[in-house]
Design an enzyme around this catalytic site. Sequence first.
Site, PDB file in Angstrom:
ATOM      1  N   GLU A 331       0.814  -1.221   0.000  1.00 42.30           N
ATOM      2  CA  GLU A 331       0.000   0.000   0.000  1.00 42.30           C
ATOM      3  C   GLU A 331       0.846   1.269   0.000  1.00 42.30           C
ATOM      4  OE1 GLU A 331      -4.063  -1.304   2.184  1.00 42.30           O
ATOM      5  OE2 GLU A 331      -2.360  -1.088   3.533  1.00 42.30           O
TER       6      GLU A 331
HETATM    7  C1  ACM Z   1      -2.089  -5.418   3.978  1.00 44.88           C
HETATM    8  O1  ACM Z   1      -3.165  -5.908   4.389  1.00 44.88           O
HETATM    9  N1  ACM Z   1      -2.000  -4.133   3.668  1.00 44.88           N
HETATM   10  C2  ACM Z   1      -0.922  -6.235   3.787  1.00 44.88           C
END
Ligand code: ACM
Length: 518
Positions: A331
């Site tokens: 992310e």
């Molecule tokens: C995640 O759930 N961002 C690895």
Amino acid sequence: MRTARIGLTALALALPTFTATAAAGPPPGRTAIALTDVLPAVAEAVPAPDAAFRLTPDTVITASGAATAVAGSLAAAWRPATGFALPVTETGDRAIALVLEPGHPAEGYRLAIRAGGVELAATRPAGLFAGVQTLRQLLPAEIEARSARHARWVLPGGRIKDFPRYAYRGAMLDLARHFHEPAEIRAYIDRISRFKINHLHLHLSDDQGWRIRIDSWPRLTAVGGAPGTGVGGAGGGFLTKDDYRELVRYAADRFVTVVPEIDMPGHVNAAQVAYPELTCDGVAPRPRTDMRVGYSSLCADREVTYRFAADVIRELAEMTPGPYLHVGGDEAMSTPHGAYLRFQRRVLPLVRAHGKIPVGWHEIAQSPAAAENDAVIQFWGRERNSPSVAAAGSRVVLSPANRTYLDMEYDLLTPGGLDWAGAIEVRDAYDWDPGALLSDVPAERVLGVEAPLWSETLRDLDDIEFLAFPRLVAIAELGWSPRSAHDWDSFRSRLGGYGPRWVRQGVRFHRSPEVRWS
Ligand code: ACM
């Protein structure tokens, strides 16, 4: 129902002392627990129902050399409820014998239960430990009691040959969104190791907090571990190096390897609050205790970023005996693509330079450096929405969010948990095949499975247990048991039989309506 029957038998005998229990005659041919009533399911079992073994006050556990510590853990587990001495000795008759011998696969073992004695054999202590977890489930649930109980301590007769399908069977605990004290982490290690989970991944840093002391960057924990650094302003706290080393030792005693994670280049707001030079503009961001993601990024084009990464990786590697070091990578929405690639090209080799195998969330597969450094890719996508992780050519740990994310809610009515990856009931967690999840990853590149537990909605051990159990057991069975053993009806029946054990252990588990609980 099984347990009730055993309980009634014990009551009917109404024997006044343990000695009298022992003198009451030969064991009955049958036990209420079957040789196959084990979680995760064993690979091969040949019951011999007339050959049950009965523990008595004279029972000894024999072991020598490297088997002795595991034998001690079995004796310690069984002493409180039986009230028996269960000495660990080098030799003895009618014994439970723990034997090290060549020829078994890693963590594999064989177990032979006969009226005249029990033999548990493996090539390494890890295999004996796995066998001990099986043995512990073959005595009635009363064995979990913390004080002496009158019960017939009878193991079902027969032979088991057992070994894991995958080498990596993991659980992840997020200490960043909410810090969990070492005592809670130790309790979680106790719980997960009962099901042959052999890796504990600790998510040690995120936007809200920083939870591991790094001597060369002391403000990380002084600021990032201060009171109020959890989601919603709750909690705070961090692990000292001694805390961490002690946890690593505690886990190793239970054959669990700790995998530490520092999440980079995103999920770094807490580090940037402590050290504003880790931003591109040098301006400190405000502390964050909300649940948003994707807004923070290290600066790929400042040298200080790599000094920071090198120091953190070095200090973490120094106190981590296990082979893996997780560098996050998920992310990173605020890191431009080119910057992300430049960052990974410099950081992944740093992990290798400190003698560790890099692990990253599947976004790192975009970087050629992942394959070049033989990084392990942790897939966390949803099945129907799978990004390609094939290009990296690396080994893969599977954590599909809509199956393994223990922080998701069970259903709309059960309190607790998030819902972005959907509701996950026990059957959802169980009914998939790690060998067939990703069409572009050959089965032999699947290193294993892991069930992450993110802490946004967690506060204490009760919360951890409620979300982890029973779903973590489904993931443990997918990781350990052969595909041929996969059977929902069998799994739910064994799970229902396990409920009374959790009750006696004081584990607050979700009584899923999908399961008929004993
Ligand atoms: C995640 O759930 N961002 C690895």
